[in-house]
Design a protein around this motif. Structure first.
Motif, PDB file in Angstrom:
ATOM      1  N   SER A 184      -0.020   6.551  -0.826  1.00 31.85           N
ATOM      2  CA  SER A 184      -1.101   7.193  -1.569  1.00 31.85           C
ATOM      3  C   SER A 184      -0.632   8.505  -2.213  1.00 31.85           C
ATOM      4  O   SER A 184      -0.914   8.773  -3.382  1.00 31.85           O
ATOM      5  CB  SER A 184      -2.279   7.434  -0.612  1.00 31.85           C
ATOM      6  OG  SER A 184      -3.181   8.336  -1.167  1.00 31.85           O
ATOM      7  N   GLN A 185       0.107   9.320  -1.452  1.00 32.10           N
ATOM      8  CA  GLN A 185       0.647  10.578  -2.003  1.00 32.10           C
ATOM      9  C   GLN A 185       1.568  10.307  -3.183  1.00 32.10           C
ATOM     10  O   GLN A 185       1.525  11.003  -4.200  1.00 32.10           O
ATOM     11  CB  GLN A 185       1.433  11.348  -0.939  1.00 32.10           C
ATOM     12  CG  GLN A 185       0.603  12.005   0.134  1.00 32.10           C
ATOM     13  CD  GLN A 185       1.512  12.714   1.156  1.00 32.10           C
ATOM     14  OE1 GLN A 185       2.507  13.331   0.801  1.00 32.10           O
ATOM     15  NE2 GLN A 185       1.143  12.610   2.429  1.00 32.10           N
ATOM     16  N   THR A 228       0.576  14.584   9.846  1.00 28.87           N
ATOM     17  CA  THR A 228       0.504  14.116   8.478  1.00 28.87           C
ATOM     18  C   THR A 228       1.869  14.290   7.836  1.00 28.87           C
ATOM     19  O   THR A 228       2.390  15.398   7.759  1.00 28.87           O
ATOM     20  CB  THR A 228      -0.558  14.922   7.685  1.00 28.87           C
ATOM     21  OG1 THR A 228      -1.786  14.856   8.402  1.00 28.87           O
ATOM     22  CG2 THR A 228      -0.747  14.345   6.311  1.00 28.87           C
ATOM     23  N   GLU A 244      -0.569   6.457   3.945  1.00 31.26           N
ATOM     24  CA  GLU A 244      -0.788   7.832   3.480  1.00 31.26           C
ATOM     25  C   GLU A 244       0.306   8.254   2.499  1.00 31.26           C
ATOM     26  O   GLU A 244       0.038   8.850   1.460  1.00 31.26           O
ATOM     27  CB  GLU A 244      -0.839   8.774   4.688  1.00 31.26           C
ATOM     28  CG  GLU A 244      -0.879  10.252   4.347  1.00 31.26           C
ATOM     29  CD  GLU A 244      -2.036  10.675   3.458  1.00 31.26           C
ATOM     30  OE1 GLU A 244      -1.843  11.582   2.618  1.00 31.26           O
ATOM     31  OE2 GLU A 244      -3.138  10.088   3.582  1.00 31.26           O
ATOM     32  N   LEU A 245       1.549   7.937   2.831  1.00 35.83           N
ATOM     33  CA  LEU A 245       2.659   8.298   1.943  1.00 35.83           C
ATOM     34  C   LEU A 245       2.593   7.532   0.625  1.00 35.83           C
ATOM     35  O   LEU A 245       2.839   8.098  -0.443  1.00 35.83           O
ATOM     36  CB  LEU A 245       3.999   8.044   2.636  1.00 35.83           C
ATOM     37  CG  LEU A 245       4.346   9.077   3.697  1.00 35.83           C
ATOM     38  CD1 LEU A 245       5.441   8.559   4.609  1.00 35.83           C
ATOM     39  CD2 LEU A 245       4.763  10.396   3.061  1.00 35.83           C
ATOM     40  N   GLU A 277      -0.307   9.143  -6.275  1.00 40.63           N
ATOM     41  CA  GLU A 277      -0.977  10.281  -6.908  1.00 40.63           C
ATOM     42  C   GLU A 277       0.011  11.100  -7.747  1.00 40.63           C
ATOM     43  O   GLU A 277      -0.260  11.435  -8.899  1.00 40.63           O
ATOM     44  CB  GLU A 277      -1.611  11.156  -5.827  1.00 40.63           C
ATOM     45  CG  GLU A 277      -2.540  12.217  -6.376  1.00 40.63           C
ATOM     46  CD  GLU A 277      -3.209  12.993  -5.258  1.00 40.63           C
ATOM     47  OE1 GLU A 277      -3.201  14.234  -5.334  1.00 40.63           O
ATOM     48  OE2 GLU A 277      -3.731  12.369  -4.307  1.00 40.63           O
ATOM     49  N   LYS A 278       1.177  11.407  -7.183  1.00 38.63           N
ATOM     50  CA  LYS A 278       2.189  12.167  -7.926  1.00 38.63           C
ATOM     51  C   LYS A 278       2.650  11.410  -9.163  1.00 38.63           C
ATOM     52  O   LYS A 278       2.783  11.973 -10.243  1.00 38.63           O
ATOM     53  CB  LYS A 278       3.400  12.462  -7.032  1.00 38.63           C
ATOM     54  CG  LYS A 278       3.277  13.720  -6.223  1.00 38.63           C
ATOM     55  CD  LYS A 278       4.630  14.086  -5.640  1.00 38.63           C
ATOM     56  CE  LYS A 278       4.653  15.393  -4.919  1.00 38.63           C
ATOM     57  NZ  LYS A 278       4.482  16.574  -5.720  1.00 38.63           N
ATOM     58  N   THR A 321       4.499  14.339   4.794  1.00 41.30           N
ATOM     59  CA  THR A 321       4.453  14.690   3.381  1.00 41.30           C
ATOM     60  C   THR A 321       5.749  14.216   2.739  1.00 41.30           C
ATOM     61  O   THR A 321       6.729  13.941   3.433  1.00 41.30           O
ATOM     62  CB  THR A 321       4.358  16.220   3.193  1.00 41.30           C
ATOM     63  OG1 THR A 321       5.535  16.809   3.775  1.00 41.30           O
ATOM     64  CG2 THR A 321       3.105  16.791   3.838  1.00 41.30           C
ATOM     65  N   ILE A 322       5.750  14.147   1.442  1.00 44.94           N
ATOM     66  CA  ILE A 322       6.959  13.757   0.725  1.00 44.94           C
ATOM     67  C   ILE A 322       8.087  14.716   1.077  1.00 44.94           C
ATOM     68  O   ILE A 322       9.214  14.302   1.318  1.00 44.94           O
ATOM     69  CB  ILE A 322       6.671  13.709  -0.787  1.00 44.94           C
ATOM     70  CG1 ILE A 322       5.703  12.548  -1.068  1.00 44.94           C
ATOM     71  CG2 ILE A 322       7.959  13.547  -1.588  1.00 44.94           C
ATOM     72  CD1 ILE A 322       5.023  12.589  -2.396  1.00 44.94           C
TER      73      ILE A 322
END
Length: 155
Positions: free
Chosen positions: A123-124, A5, A120-121, A127-128, A7-8
């Protein structure tokens, strides 16, 4: 490629976190992103990155509203996801969904086959960037290090 997964924090380098850059247009912003990515990964073609970002924008603006854009593209020959965070001195017209100028950009350059990681990124990031206070804090940063630390949550 193993399923990890992303992440930023894992895709954003301090060298690609740029605070209060003066750019005059959406085209110039995309050129600047391509230049910065090429400087940090010389095996990636600046022209190809720019062309792919522009091609993606032609499908529909990546300006998601409230002064934020997430330009992104897939790139042949790219072996890892590259993130670029930029705040602008002044907002530029970006054909955003709310027609507001954009002053906060997070670009994603992803390997051609990295579909799930890409989504996925995105989406992250969405959200932020949905957090109005967080976006205000990013815009208040006055140097690259502060911007990087705020985005990645490092003290």
């Amino acid at each position: 490629m193993t399923e990890t997964t992303l992440t930023i924090q894992s895709i954003l380098a301090p060298g690609l976190t740029l605070c209060r850059v003066a750019l005059s247009s959406k085209k110039r912003a995309l050129e600047y992103i391509a230049e910065q990515v090429h400087q940090s990964a010389e095996d990636l073609s600046e022209a190809q990155i720019f062309n792919n970002l522009v091609a993606r924008e032609r499908l529909g603006s990546t300006g998601i509203g409230q002064g934020i854009a997430i330009p992104h593209c897939r790139l042949e020959g790219c072996d890892k996801v590259v993130g670029v965070l930029i705040t602008l001195e002044e907002g530029v017209a970006f054909d955003a969904i709310d027609n507001q100028p954009v002053d906060l950009l997070f670009a994603l350059i992803v390997p051609k086959e990295a579909t799930s990681e890409h989504l996925e990124l995105l989406s992250q990031l969405a959200e932020k960037f949905n957090d109005h206070n967080f976006c205000t804090e990013l815009r208040q940063c006055t140097d690259n290090a502060a911007l990087y630390n705020r985005m990645t949550g490092t003290p």
